[in-house]
Scaffold this active site. Sequence first.
Site, mmCIF file in Angstrom:
data_model
loop_
_atom_site.group_PDB
_atom_site.id
_atom_site.type_symbol
_atom_site.label_atom_id
_atom_site.label_comp_id
_atom_site.label_asym_id
_atom_site.label_seq_id
_atom_site.Cartn_x
_atom_site.Cartn_y
_atom_site.Cartn_z
ATOM 1 N N GLU A 1 0.813 -1.218 0.000
ATOM 2 C CA GLU A 1 0.000 0.000 0.000
ATOM 3 C C GLU A 1 0.845 1.265 0.000
ATOM 4 O O GLU A 1 0.527 2.233 -0.685
ATOM 5 C CB GLU A 1 -0.946 0.007 1.212
ATOM 6 C CG GLU A 1 -2.097 -0.991 1.101
ATOM 7 C CD GLU A 1 -1.727 -2.422 1.486
ATOM 8 O OE1 GLU A 1 -0.542 -2.689 1.792
ATOM 9 O OE2 GLU A 1 -2.637 -3.279 1.481
ATOM 10 N N HIS B 1 -11.183 -3.759 10.584
ATOM 11 C CA HIS B 1 -11.824 -3.743 9.270
ATOM 12 C C HIS B 1 -13.020 -2.801 9.233
ATOM 13 O O HIS B 1 -13.837 -2.888 8.330
ATOM 14 C CB HIS B 1 -12.314 -5.151 8.878
ATOM 15 C CG HIS B 1 -11.280 -5.990 8.197
ATOM 16 N ND1 HIS B 1 -10.038 -6.198 8.712
ATOM 17 C CD2 HIS B 1 -11.307 -6.660 7.019
ATOM 18 C CE1 HIS B 1 -9.350 -6.986 7.896
ATOM 19 N NE2 HIS B 1 -10.098 -7.272 6.856
#
Lengths: 345, 352
Positions: free
Chosen positions: B61, B130
Amino acid sequence: MNLTMSESEPALLLRLYRELVRLRVVEERIAELYPEQDMRCPVHLSIGQEAVPVGVCAHLGPADYALSGHRSHGHYLAKGGDLRAMLAEIYGRATGCSRGKGGSMHLVDLEAGFLGATPIVGSTIPIAVGAALGAAMRGEPRLSVAFFGEGATEEGVFHESLNFATLKRLPVLFVCENNLYSVYSPLEVRQPPGRSVRDLAAGHGLATASGDGNDVLAVYRLAGEAIARIRRGEGPALLEFATYRWREHCGPNYDNQLGYRTEAEFRQWQARCPLSRARAALEAAGVSAAELEAAELAPRAEVDAAVAYAKASPYPNAADLASDLYAAAAPAPNPELPPHSWPAP
Amino acid sequence: MARPLTYSQALNEALALALERDPAVYLMGLGVPDPKGIFGTTLGLAQRFGAARVFDMPCSENAMTGVAIGSALAGLRPVMTHQRIDFALLAVEQIVNQAAKWHYMFGGRMRVPLVIRMLIGRGWGQGPQHAQCLHAWFAHVPGLKVVLPATPSDAKGLLLASVADNNPIVFLEHRWLHNVSGDVPEGYYTVPLGRARVARPGKDVTLVATSYMTLEALRAAELLAPLAIEAEVIDLRTISPLDTATIVQSVRRTGRLVVADLGTRSFGIGGEIVARVAETDPTLLKSPPARVSPPDLPTPTSPVLANLYYPRAIHLVAAVRRQLGLPTDPADLTPAPTARLDVPDPSFAGPF
């Protein structure tokens, strides 16, 4: 500065020597003026490390991209960055290359293809890869160079960047200047013995080479081979060069008295000065003392004029504080980038 | 002509239009061309526009954000996607140190047109790593723009405006919005960044909401209507830049302010909006303002705990009742342990 292999070796070396001297003179002047306390930003001098930027950038044209980190003066200048704009930036002036918003650690010269330097270790490595991706996607035959130190190879982003560059066979040259220290932390407390940066890059599938970073001709030759390979479309390469920073990590002084490295080690590296070695080779090749002295004096007038320009330049005004937070809604691409073209053969 | 589309269909249409209009636009992100297509938002785009412009990426990322920045400097207009905002935290260095500052720190010489889509939100036990809603973090960073559309038509118009913008933009999609339907105009259009929308007019209280909480605020307004309380609902749409004028204008009329946001309570959007109203005119408020948000805790996974964690329409109603001096019963706010509040609709099923 574009050099060709058809030049005789002494002529080539003399041209490289002139650039080595120029970088040295600029940074020694910065060191000399820094105690005036008018350069109100940190400076990371690359005195002792000049051969790498000079030997690599000799193969690049303004259409090629380069990015660097905190110790970027040499990369900026060797890539063709404007000296006056660099000094004005260090002096915090409105005429600086970043209009006084960046300082020594944020150099840019788009006309020279120097896309920027920023001081978070390793952080411009993926940006150089992205510039190569952009060029490749736009069908432009540019090459992108990431300059960094061996400390950056300890960052995750270095490995992520090499992985992606290899995956997409991007036209990127990774240039690692291994100067053995990250601030005061020696390499042996940071990386295991017997494993080189080059080994790491080879593990990622890059073409690699390593060499003496204080021998400008050695740097020139290795960079030439790697760059030719990249320009042929054979994918990215990494070069690791052994070199040594003479002065303190940040600032104009020598700091061996701190004891993080030995005086003997420092002397050993100083004896391998890239300028002295090039000069000795030129003498041996029969270049006259007068010609060498002329080469050594030549940058002084340019540097004097650039310092005077910087000091005479205005500071940014109050309105500049809030300017350029957001870019206007003008259409991309960046108009300041040069049209792409190969460097002259 | 407008026609009903889901939020994810609207995003898909916006991405297709962006790719069609400008060859500099490209999409990348983990899973972008996969069979699920980021909850449907990227479905079919790799097939239509080719693997060179719509591609997957390594689990890197941070570097890939740097790659996006570098490509933007070289003239491209990347749109990155992170399937969870939590994954984008690996890229905070590039987003905050590099993308946000590149224009300013180089004296305006370069631009970074970059859209980073991040999914926020809850459901089916997404839990501590999450389901975070960290948009306030990004809004705190000068140089970024932070966009949170709540409706399908805004999702399309704001995404197209973001792609056309020459700055790094954090574009946040709440997971519970992807299946929501609404009328979406055909063709290319943009919704300007930095302008809030009055989602429902009212005169008694101002409910300021972000993203999915706009839907809960509209439900709250429905629940308040039978009590003869007319709530005005403002959907912020963009939190940076923040449309202070629209909020102040509303509070000037209503004298009451409730801010609903899914970021945890402290140092969040609610505090910022209350401060801006108070700074504008401390006499505007007839009663203390209220923040409706999750508590300052990580998101728990068990559905029973998650039910207690997330605020809903009834929490906005209770906040308004308190402001009006009406009685509230805390028991109303405590869901039965068996309540299934962890999905927005029956189509939203496990394992997800």
